[in-house]
Design an enzyme around this catalytic site. Structure first.
Site, PDB file in Angstrom:
ATOM      1  N   LYS A  90       5.313   0.492  -4.787  1.00  0.00           N
ATOM      2  CA  LYS A  90       4.176  -0.642  -5.035  1.00  0.00           C
ATOM      3  C   LYS A  90       4.011  -0.286  -6.691  1.00  0.00           C
ATOM      4  O   LYS A  90       3.707  -1.011  -7.646  1.00  0.00           O
ATOM      5  CB  LYS A  90       2.878  -0.060  -4.712  1.00  0.00           C
ATOM      6  CG  LYS A  90       1.722  -1.014  -4.574  1.00  0.00           C
ATOM      7  CD  LYS A  90       0.379  -0.199  -4.016  1.00  0.00           C
ATOM      8  CE  LYS A  90       0.580  -0.125  -2.572  1.00  0.00           C
ATOM      9  NZ  LYS A  90      -0.550   0.431  -1.837  1.00  0.00           N
ATOM     10  N   LYS A 102       1.232  10.028  -0.626  1.00  0.00           N
ATOM     11  CA  LYS A 102       0.262   9.730   0.234  1.00  0.00           C
ATOM     12  C   LYS A 102      -0.355  10.990   1.019  1.00  0.00           C
ATOM     13  O   LYS A 102       0.603  11.828   1.557  1.00  0.00           O
ATOM     14  CB  LYS A 102       0.768   8.718   1.196  1.00  0.00           C
ATOM     15  CG  LYS A 102      -0.354   8.023   1.975  1.00  0.00           C
ATOM     16  CD  LYS A 102      -0.931   6.863   1.087  1.00  0.00           C
ATOM     17  CE  LYS A 102      -2.024   5.914   1.612  1.00  0.00           C
ATOM     18  NZ  LYS A 102      -2.066   4.425   0.720  1.00  0.00           N
ATOM     19  N   THR A 186      -8.697  -3.152  -5.381  1.00  0.00           N
ATOM     20  CA  THR A 186      -7.816  -3.516  -4.431  1.00  0.00           C
ATOM     21  C   THR A 186      -8.002  -5.175  -4.045  1.00  0.00           C
ATOM     22  O   THR A 186      -7.036  -6.050  -4.049  1.00  0.00           O
ATOM     23  CB  THR A 186      -7.731  -2.801  -3.139  1.00  0.00           C
ATOM     24  OG1 THR A 186      -7.666  -1.258  -3.575  1.00  0.00           O
ATOM     25  CG2 THR A 186      -6.396  -3.058  -2.335  1.00  0.00           C
ATOM     26  N   ASN A 217     -13.865  -1.314   2.799  1.00  0.00           N
ATOM     27  CA  ASN A 217     -13.587  -1.448   1.350  1.00  0.00           C
ATOM     28  C   ASN A 217     -12.910  -2.651   0.724  1.00  0.00           C
ATOM     29  O   ASN A 217     -13.323  -3.169  -0.160  1.00  0.00           O
ATOM     30  CB  ASN A 217     -12.724  -0.171   0.836  1.00  0.00           C
ATOM     31  CG  ASN A 217     -13.393   1.001   0.830  1.00  0.00           C
ATOM     32  OD1 ASN A 217     -14.720   1.040   1.006  1.00  0.00           O
ATOM     33  ND2 ASN A 217     -12.870   2.227   0.693  1.00  0.00           N
ATOM     34  N   SER A 345      -6.669   2.658 -10.491  1.00  0.00           N
ATOM     35  CA  SER A 345      -6.479   3.995 -10.314  1.00  0.00           C
ATOM     36  C   SER A 345      -5.923   4.550 -11.786  1.00  0.00           C
ATOM     37  O   SER A 345      -6.281   5.584 -12.324  1.00  0.00           O
ATOM     38  CB  SER A 345      -5.768   4.521  -9.264  1.00  0.00           C
ATOM     39  OG  SER A 345      -6.792   4.623  -8.088  1.00  0.00           O
TER      40      SER A 345
END
Ligand code: GLU
Length: 415
Positions: A90, A102, A186, A217, A345
């Site tokens: 990504k 992650k 997002t 979210n 981010s």
């Protein structure tokens, strides 16, 4: 085949077809480092309970490890590994200078008190202290984690280091070094991708019929942005079930209903549907915004959407992906469609490093540029090479990581 094997398979094919040295795949097929921690926490009833946590640091050839941490009863090591690989891909697709990471903690966050979640979040930071850091590995929110959790993590890390280190995590509340626009990032990124995809297919956002799976979210804000742009939200669902209305659902009212009752399926003005029915309902755009493995060989051939925009990570398995592509569905893959979160981010981290904060308009404008550029690169590559969008995105990402590996001397340059 599970998601981890499928992801590795796609990376291997990309390395081969790009003519990159085989060693690139040897680097990418496993995380560089994997930490498993046992975190004992005193629960509100005074008893001590142990939680298992994972952090997978996949590949930092392009920059520090970056990626969220999810709190979920079913999270497991393979899932976290696959999610960290997707983060590497990504970040490479949208060209932000990060590698993939992650984390996950096996826990039932929904049934824990705020105090218990706080102790667990602080425990996670303490157990990961040696391997995380603003220049090393930067966690962020993911499934069932949020800005409050990030604030506790930033505080725990800052206390341990003896100075405020806002750049340790992203997705923080504004007051402790967060960025404007991060909460909806997002969703907004996915919205830009849907915009671009629609324009390629000659579809207008006005009256576009959209179904959204997941109302957390990501799904809720995506639905809101689409509704504000004139689209009709014809169906939404969450883990308890869904609701459909051909005439369109009001997103504000759905948000209210979710806040009051815990589920969108309690919404009065529509027909109750299951998650399965939501995926195959009549619509132009389907946005899976929940968990992995939702669109599979069992339901892919019944999907009616012209565009699938993967706001979730890994919602479509390989078998389904092939069925959708053969049917001519334009699949905007997760590593492109949900990259808006990590893009902002990155903006947050840059602002923290500079201690100089941007306006919401600056954040959103820069996000739009990043997302539309990435879409165009992936779409053009897929047209030029006659490969599906997912494969195009993987190939572009692997190309970038492979080039960096050769430059850094991690692998021998291809002759
Ligand atoms: N958890 C999000 C993702 O899967 C955001 C990660 C981040 O911002 O680092 O992309």
């Amino acid at each position: 085949m599970g998601i981890l094997e499928e992801t590795k398979g796609l990376i291997e094919v990309s390395v081969d077809e790009l003519g990159l040295p085989k060693a690139v795949y040897q680097h990418l097929k496993e995380p560089q480092r994997l930490l498993i921690a046992n975190i004992p926490i005193t629960m509100d009833n005074g008893e001590v309970q142990s939680f298992t946590a994972f952090r997978s640091q996949h590949c930092n050839v392009l920059g520090p490890f970056k990626g969220g941490i999810r709190y979920h009863p079913e999270v497991c090591m393979d899932e976290v590994k696959a999610l960290s690989m997707w983060m590497s891909l990504k970040c490479a697709v949208v060209q932000v200078p990060y590698g993939g990471g992650k984390g996950g903690i096996i826990c039932d966050a929904k049934n824990m008190s705020e105090d218990e979640i706080e102790r667990l979040s602080r425990g996670f930071v303490r157990s990961m202290l040696k391997i995380i850091g603003p220049e090393q590995d930067i966690p962020a929110p993911d499934v069932y984690t949020n800005p409050q959790v990030m604030a506790w993590m930033a505080d725990e890390y800052s206390m341990a280091k003896g100075h405020n280190a806002w750049g340790i995590v992203t997705g923080k509340p504004l007051i402790v070094g967060g960025s404007l626009g991060r909460l909806e990032a997002t969703s907004r990124g996915c919205f830009f991708v849907i915009n671009e995809a629609c324009s390629k297919l000659g579809l207008s956002l006005k009256g576009l019929r959209v179904a959204v799976q997941g109302f957390g979210n990501v799904g809720s804000y995506a639905a809101q942005l689409l509704e504000n742009a004139g689209a009709k939200i014809v169906g939404v669902s969450d883990s308890s079930g869904g609701i459909a209305n051909e005439a369109g659902l009001s997103v504000d009212k759905l948000m209210d209903c979710k806040a009051k009752t815990g589920s969108v399926s309690e919404y009065a003005n529509g027909d109750k549907i299951s998650n399965e029915q939501l995926l195959t309902m009549d619509c132009d755009v389907l946005t899976p915004a929940a968990l992995e493995n939702q669109i599979t060989g069992d339901n892919a051939s019944d999907i009616k959407a012209k565009i699938v925009a993967e706001a979730a990570n890994g919602p479509t398995n390989a078998e389904a992906d092939k069925i959708l592509t053969d049917k001519g569905v334009l699949v905007c893959p997760d590593i492109l469609a949900n990259a808006g979160g990590v893009v902002v981010s990155y903006f947050e981290w840059v602002q923290d490093i500079e201690s100089f904060y941007w306006s919401e308009e600056q954040v959103n404008t820069r996000l739009k540029i990043k997302m539309t550029d990435a879409f165009t690169r992936v779409y053009d590559f897929s047209q030029r090479k006659q490969v599906p969008m997912r494969k195009a995105a993987y190939m572009l990402a692997v190309q970038r990581m492979g080039e960096a590996m050769q430059m850094r001397g991690w692998v021998k340059k291809a002759k």
